[in-house]
Design a protein around this motif. Structure first.
Motif, PDB file in Angstrom:
ATOM      1  N   MET A 194      30.181  35.889  41.212  1.00  0.00           N
ATOM      2  CA  MET A 194      31.303  36.866  41.064  1.00  0.00           C
ATOM      3  C   MET A 194      31.998  36.606  39.644  1.00  0.00           C
ATOM      4  SD  MET A 194      34.184  37.511  43.604  1.00  0.00           S
ATOM      5  CE  MET A 194      35.711  38.668  43.307  1.00  0.00           C
ATOM      6  N   PHE A 195      31.830  35.147  39.530  1.00  0.00           N
ATOM      7  CA  PHE A 195      32.981  34.790  38.426  1.00  0.00           C
ATOM      8  C   PHE A 195      31.937  34.145  37.159  1.00  0.00           C
ATOM      9  CE2 PHE A 195      35.722  34.357  42.061  1.00  0.00           C
ATOM     10  CZ  PHE A 195      36.736  35.241  41.619  1.00  0.00           C
ATOM     11  N   THR A 196      30.905  34.706  37.032  1.00  0.00           N
ATOM     12  CA  THR A 196      30.058  34.230  35.802  1.00  0.00           C
ATOM     13  C   THR A 196      30.550  34.852  34.731  1.00  0.00           C
ATOM     14  OG1 THR A 196      27.951  34.712  37.120  1.00  0.00           O
ATOM     15  CG2 THR A 196      27.813  34.723  34.736  1.00  0.00           C
ATOM     16  N   GLY A 197      30.837  33.931  33.638  1.00  0.00           N
ATOM     17  CA  GLY A 197      31.536  34.283  32.402  1.00  0.00           C
ATOM     18  C   GLY A 197      32.933  33.972  32.284  1.00  0.00           C
ATOM     19  N   LEU A 198      33.577  33.672  33.395  1.00  0.00           N
ATOM     20  CA  LEU A 198      34.740  33.326  33.482  1.00  0.00           C
ATOM     21  C   LEU A 198      35.140  31.821  32.842  1.00  0.00           C
ATOM     22  CD1 LEU A 198      37.699  34.258  34.630  1.00  0.00           C
ATOM     23  CD2 LEU A 198      37.405  32.973  36.451  1.00  0.00           C
ATOM     24  N   LYS A 199      36.125  31.735  32.041  1.00  0.00           N
ATOM     25  CA  LYS A 199      36.388  30.398  31.295  1.00  0.00           C
ATOM     26  C   LYS A 199      36.826  29.433  32.007  1.00  0.00           C
ATOM     27  CE  LYS A 199      36.606  33.163  27.066  1.00  0.00           C
ATOM     28  NZ  LYS A 199      37.658  33.206  26.071  1.00  0.00           N
ATOM     29  N   GLY A 200      37.204  29.516  33.491  1.00  0.00           N
ATOM     30  CA  GLY A 200      37.767  28.546  34.256  1.00  0.00           C
ATOM     31  C   GLY A 200      37.706  28.766  35.628  1.00  0.00           C
ATOM     32  N   PHE A 201      38.111  28.041  36.581  1.00  0.00           N
ATOM     33  CA  PHE A 201      38.237  28.184  38.082  1.00  0.00           C
ATOM     34  C   PHE A 201      39.291  29.164  38.485  1.00  0.00           C
ATOM     35  CE2 PHE A 201      38.668  27.312  42.447  1.00  0.00           C
ATOM     36  CZ  PHE A 201      37.479  26.751  42.978  1.00  0.00           C
ATOM     37  N   PRO A 202      38.825  30.238  39.292  1.00  0.00           N
ATOM     38  CA  PRO A 202      39.696  31.286  39.717  1.00  0.00           C
ATOM     39  C   PRO A 202      40.851  30.725  40.920  1.00  0.00           C
ATOM     40  CG  PRO A 202      37.734  31.590  40.551  1.00  0.00           C
ATOM     41  CD  PRO A 202      37.393  30.638  39.583  1.00  0.00           C
ATOM     42  N   LEU A 203      42.085  30.637  40.660  1.00  0.00           N
ATOM     43  CA  LEU A 203      43.080  30.488  41.803  1.00  0.00           C
ATOM     44  C   LEU A 203      43.928  31.562  42.330  1.00  0.00           C
ATOM     45  CD1 LEU A 203      44.547  26.975  40.200  1.00  0.00           C
ATOM     46  CD2 LEU A 203      42.758  27.506  41.994  1.00  0.00           C
ATOM     47  N   GLU A 204      43.801  32.538  41.695  1.00  0.00           N
ATOM     48  CA  GLU A 204      44.163  33.997  42.249  1.00  0.00           C
ATOM     49  C   GLU A 204      43.530  35.171  41.726  1.00  0.00           C
ATOM     50  OE1 GLU A 204      48.537  34.454  42.996  1.00  0.00           O
ATOM     51  OE2 GLU A 204      48.300  36.220  41.514  1.00  0.00           O
ATOM     52  N   TYR A 205      43.082  36.030  42.563  1.00  0.00           N
ATOM     53  CA  TYR A 205      42.589  37.341  42.090  1.00  0.00           C
ATOM     54  C   TYR A 205      42.685  38.363  43.138  1.00  0.00           C
ATOM     55  CZ  TYR A 205      38.762  35.430  45.108  1.00  0.00           C
ATOM     56  OH  TYR A 205      37.779  34.763  46.195  1.00  0.00           O
TER      57      TYR A 205
END
Length: 218
Positions: A164-175
């Protein structure tokens, strides 16, 4: 309801599918998330049934465990990232089920997040003590959603499963996500870096009826 359960299962697994390039490698600890649910006025009763929902992510080396409380149902997901195996324990309507999957089985299932891309934009906030940047996620079907991510916290190694988060530059903490007319905001409330006991990843051997994933997730 099973479709909603499957979607939440995918969300919870995919939060781990990131590459390790951060300042701090997250190898041992716990993240506590809250889930806030909003809905149109004519669907408020359904939204109310999910209020107070939470999930907790436990990490220790190759092991992951996710505890998700959706009020109407509860589930635990045990993940061995070394051999990419998953065990789901699901409690709903007084019934308790066990389901086992491997990464290849997950990859073969429909997934609206394949092909996702992210665009950094203006915006930032502090979440659970970590500075976060704002990105907009773009899905192949044209929908978008916001993601606040930190570059100071990442899982160890690479974890691959319908990302789901492929390509995001960090770790998701809120979405934020919209599911069946419900807008859900998933936010990290607390990050605890204390070592997690290995017993946390002991899978119960009784009390659950094992089910076929293809039948249960239809």
């Amino acid at each position: 309801m099973k479709n909603l359960l499957l979607l939440f299962t995918l969300l919870s697994v995919q939060v781990l599918s990131l590459n390790a390039f951060s300042q701090k490698v997250f190898t041992d600890g716990t993240i506590y998330y809250s889930i806030k649910v909003d809905a149109p006025d004519n669907n408020q009763q359904l939204a109310n049934t999910f209020q107070g929902s939470t999930y907790t992510l436990y990490v220790k080396g190759k092991w992951r465990r996710i505890d998700m409380d959706l009020k109407m149902m509860k589930q635990q997901i045990y993940i061995n990232t070394q051999d990419s195996t998953y065990t789901f324990l699901i409690e709903t309507m007084g019934n308790k089920y066990m389901m086992r999957l491997n990464a290849e089985q997950l990859r073969k299932r429909p997934n609206p997040y394949r092909g996702i891309t992210f665009t950094d934009t203006i915006g930032s906030k502090n979440i659970a003590g970590y500075p976060c940047k704002l990105a907009i996620a773009h899905l192949p079907n044209g929908t978008t959603f916001p993601v606040y991510y930190t570059t100071q916290l990442m899982p160890e190694g690479e974890y691959s499963a319908d990302q789901m988060f492929t390509g995001l530059k960090g770790f998701p903490l809120e979405y934020q996500l919209t599911i069946q007319n419900l807008k859900m905001t998933i936010t990290a409330e607390k990050i605890d870096l204390a070592p997690v006991p290995m017993s946390t990843f002991d899978i119960p051997r009784s009390g659950y009826r094992e089910v076929n994933p293809d039948e249960f997730m239809q």
